[in-house]
Design a protein around this motif. Structure first.
Motif, short mmCIF file in Angstrom:
data_model
loop_
_atom_site.label_atom_id
_atom_site.label_comp_id
_atom_site.label_asym_id
_atom_site.label_seq_id
_atom_site.Cartn_x
_atom_site.Cartn_y
_atom_site.Cartn_z
N ASP A 1 -0.32 14.56 -3.83
CA ASP A 1 -1.58 15.18 -4.21
C ASP A 1 -2.63 14.10 -4.45
O ASP A 1 -2.33 12.90 -4.47
CB ASP A 1 -1.39 16.03 -5.46
N LEU A 2 -3.84 14.53 -4.69
CA LEU A 2 -4.97 13.62 -4.79
C LEU A 2 -4.84 12.61 -5.92
O LEU A 2 -5.24 11.45 -5.79
CB LEU A 2 -6.26 14.44 -4.97
N ARG A 3 -4.27 13.01 -7.06
CA ARG A 3 -4.24 12.15 -8.24
C ARG A 3 -3.02 11.23 -8.30
O ARG A 3 -2.81 10.58 -9.31
CB ARG A 3 -4.32 13.01 -9.51
N LEU A 4 -2.23 11.19 -7.25
CA LEU A 4 -1.04 10.33 -7.27
C LEU A 4 -1.42 8.86 -7.37
O LEU A 4 -0.80 8.09 -8.11
CB LEU A 4 -0.20 10.60 -6.02
N ASN A 5 -2.45 8.44 -6.63
CA ASN A 5 -2.90 7.04 -6.69
C ASN A 5 -4.24 6.93 -5.97
O ASN A 5 -4.77 7.92 -5.45
CB ASN A 5 -1.86 6.11 -6.04
N GLU A 6 -4.76 5.72 -5.93
CA GLU A 6 -5.96 5.42 -5.15
C GLU A 6 -5.59 4.43 -4.07
O GLU A 6 -5.22 3.29 -4.37
CB GLU A 6 -7.05 4.84 -6.04
N PRO A 7 -5.64 4.82 -2.80
CA PRO A 7 -5.21 3.93 -1.71
C PRO A 7 -6.02 2.64 -1.67
O PRO A 7 -7.22 2.62 -1.96
CB PRO A 7 -5.45 4.77 -0.45
N ARG A 8 -5.35 1.56 -1.30
CA ARG A 8 -6.00 0.26 -1.18
C ARG A 8 -6.76 0.15 0.14
O ARG A 8 -6.47 0.87 1.10
CB ARG A 8 -4.94 -0.85 -1.25
N TYR A 9 -7.69 -0.76 0.19
CA TYR A 9 -8.36 -1.08 1.44
C TYR A 9 -7.56 -2.16 2.15
O TYR A 9 -7.07 -3.10 1.53
CB TYR A 9 -9.78 -1.57 1.20
N ALA A 10 -7.41 -2.03 3.45
CA ALA A 10 -6.69 -3.04 4.22
C ALA A 10 -7.56 -4.28 4.37
O ALA A 10 -8.71 -4.19 4.82
CB ALA A 10 -6.32 -2.49 5.59
N THR A 11 -7.05 -5.42 3.97
CA THR A 11 -7.79 -6.67 4.08
C THR A 11 -7.72 -7.19 5.51
O THR A 11 -6.83 -6.83 6.29
CB THR A 11 -7.24 -7.72 3.12
N LEU A 12 -8.65 -8.06 5.85
CA LEU A 12 -8.68 -8.61 7.21
C LEU A 12 -7.38 -9.34 7.57
O LEU A 12 -6.84 -9.14 8.67
CB LEU A 12 -9.89 -9.54 7.38
N PRO A 13 -6.83 -10.20 6.68
CA PRO A 13 -5.55 -10.84 7.02
C PRO A 13 -4.44 -9.84 7.29
O PRO A 13 -3.63 -10.03 8.21
CB PRO A 13 -5.26 -11.70 5.78
N ASN A 14 -4.39 -8.76 6.50
CA ASN A 14 -3.35 -7.76 6.71
C ASN A 14 -3.58 -6.96 7.99
O ASN A 14 -2.63 -6.52 8.64
CB ASN A 14 -3.27 -6.81 5.51
#
Length: 267
Positions: free
Chosen positions: A195-208
């Motif tokens: 569900d929506l409140r499980l977490n906040e997804p990270r942004y993928a960094t350029l190295p990754n």
């Protein structure tokens, strides 16, 4: 626990857990949908990973970072362009990806997706499957439940928190209900929808993002899994909702009741 030449090696059962995360390529949430010729217009429209699937990927990656999971596998069903979604999952931290490729324009309904996932799960035997609770294109919210039924696995839907118990042999899932919060317990293997409140997804960094290009991506077809993807439901038509009209002021309760009854038709 194993003993050899005077050394004692402790083997953690937690680190044997493999997590499968199905992801879907959808029209980006910020795009205004248009219906053309009875179908949603997807030509020259920005696509991205389904937001609830991003949450599922994030949770699986966090389980690996906590040493609870050993491997995170991202899987998608779709045309060749769906590989972009898998690369996003790999850049977020998934270890490898699987693309079940179908022809461009082929309609894939939740039941057929669930059958494909069942075939893959029975073959690769992950210990946990985390899915988004629904896709924002059709809002069906069926795939996780259908997969649990086909596999005869326990399910915990609309998860807002995931924990493990009994040496990672059981999963505790907190979910929001009308009266507050509910915690359910299930043995592994199991199905969880995020569900929506499980977490906040990270942004993928350029190295990754660069590293993701080197991670393994396997392509298979529905035929390889022995699954017929012929739609089981016929969509007769698709139409946009009617445009909202401005509100009206009324002078009395009687006038309000009259308009609700004779104009709005709600009473």
């Amino acid at each position: 626990m194993y003993a050899r030449r005077g050394f004692v090696l402790a083997v953690s059962s937690e680190m044997s857990l493999r997590v499968l995360v199905p992801v879907k390529r959808v029209v980006d949430y910020a795009v205004k949908i248009r219906v053309v010729g009875g179908k949603v217009d997807t030509a020259n429209v920005k696509h991205s990973m389904n937001p609830f699937d991003e949450i599922a990927v994030e949770e699986a990656v966090r389980l690996k970072e906590k040493k609870t999971a050993a491997e995170v596998i991202a899987l998608t069903v779709g045309p060749a362009k769906s590989q972009e979604t898998l690369r996003t999952a790999l850049a977020m931290g998934a270890d490898n990806a699987v693309h079940i490729e179908v022809p461009e324009g082929q309609e894939i309904q939740p039941l057929q997706v669930a059958k494909l996932l069942r075939a893959y799960v029975e073959k690769e035997k992950p210990g946990l499957v985390i899915l988004g609770k629904q896709a924002i294109d059709d809002d069906a919210g069926q795939t996780g439940q259908l997969l649990a039924g086909l596999l005869n696995w326990p399910q915990a839907t609309f998860a807002s928190k995931i924990e493990f118990a009994d040496a990672a042999k059981k999963i505790l899932v907190t979910r929001e209900i009308d009266g507050g919060l509910e915690t359910v317990e299930a043995p592994l293997p199991a199905i969880v929808t995020a569900d929506l409140r499980l977490n906040e997804p990270r942004y993928a960094t350029l190295p990754n993002i660069m590293k993701a290009k080197k991670k393994p991506l396997t392509k298979i077809t529905p035929a390889d899994l022995g699954v017929d993807i012929t739609p089981s439901i016929d969509v007769l038509s698709v139409s946009e909702p009617p445009k909202r009209v401005g509100g009206k002021k009324v002078e009395s309760v009687d006038e309000l009741v009259d308009k609700l009854k004779n104009e709005a038709g709600v009473i």
